[in-house]
Design an enzyme around this catalytic site. Structure first.
Site, short mmCIF file in Angstrom:
data_model
loop_
_atom_site.label_atom_id
_atom_site.label_comp_id
_atom_site.label_asym_id
_atom_site.label_seq_id
_atom_site.Cartn_x
_atom_site.Cartn_y
_atom_site.Cartn_z
N THR A 7 -1.81 -0.64 -10.78
CA THR A 7 -2.49 -1.86 -10.37
C THR A 7 -3.86 -1.54 -9.79
O THR A 7 -4.07 -0.46 -9.24
CB THR A 7 -1.64 -2.66 -9.36
OG1 THR A 7 -2.30 -3.90 -9.07
CG2 THR A 7 -1.40 -1.90 -8.09
N CYS B 62 -16.63 -3.44 -11.76
CA CYS B 62 -16.03 -2.21 -12.30
C CYS B 62 -15.22 -2.52 -13.55
O CYS B 62 -14.90 -3.66 -13.83
CB CYS B 62 -15.11 -1.58 -11.27
SG CYS B 62 -15.93 -1.00 -9.78
N HIS C 99 -10.51 3.53 -13.40
CA HIS C 99 -11.24 2.49 -12.69
C HIS C 99 -12.61 3.09 -12.38
O HIS C 99 -12.74 3.88 -11.47
CB HIS C 99 -10.49 2.12 -11.42
CG HIS C 99 -11.14 1.03 -10.61
ND1 HIS C 99 -10.41 0.25 -9.78
CD2 HIS C 99 -12.42 0.60 -10.50
CE1 HIS C 99 -11.22 -0.63 -9.17
NE2 HIS C 99 -12.45 -0.42 -9.60
#
Length: 177
Positions: free
Chosen positions: A27, A33, A50
């Site tokens: 998650t 981003c 990420h």
């Protein structure tokens, strides 16, 4: 019959995670981003990165804040975990325009992610990029399932909370995503 429990693993900015554990759910929360979710549906292994910016200055190839490094590290990690490069599938999320008067970093990130995947011949089978809303992503790396919740930045768009005693009486109004 055993009950399967999900274990949330947060992928923070400038990081990546790989798993072949069916109980793991990766998650993250995204603004400008980008998170790329890659998985091999046959080997049932996947991962998420990420990244904050497409490319950085210098030669530090371990800095996952930059898309070029984040993508290479994610792909190489998946291959080490047993994924077949020819079977990898991608899903891209994020890239919102969070500041109205500044350069659109989110768009640059999304363009970079798409181009990288094209250059590597990895199909992008789903995406949710752009716009102005932040996103909360949940990714099941063994199945490729992704759930997204958009998070609006204005408080006037949030529904007023009901008192706790009312919530306890109603089962139907609970929505996790």
């Amino acid at each position: 019959m055993t009950e399967m429990r999900e274990r949330l693993v947060n992928v923070i900015q400038g990081d990546f995670m790989i798993s072949d554990d069916p109980e793991v759910v990766l998650t993250t929360v995204l603004g400008s981003c980008i998170a790329v979710c890659l998985y091999d549906p046959e080997k049932q292994v996947g991962g998420m990165n990420h990244f904050l910016l497409p490319e950085g200055e210098g030669s530090d190839t371990s800095d996952v804040r930059y898309g070029a490094n984040a993508m290479e590290l994610l792909i190489n990690g998946l291959l080490k975990a047993g994924a077949d490069r020819d079977l990898l599938e991608a899903k891209i999320f994020g890239g919102a325009k969070m500041m109205g008067n500044l350069r659109n970093i989110g768009e640059s990130n999304a363009v970079f992610a798409h181009q990288f995947l094209r250059d590597e011949s990895i199909p992008c089978i789903a995406e949710s990029v752009g716009g102005t809303a932040a996103r909360r992503i949940r990714f099941w790396p063994t199945t490729g399932l992704v759930r997204q919740l958009t998070v609006q930045g204005k408080l006037d768009q949030v529904a007023p909370a009901r008192p706790i005693q009312d919530r306890a009486k109603t089962k139907d109004d609970i929505v996790l995503f």
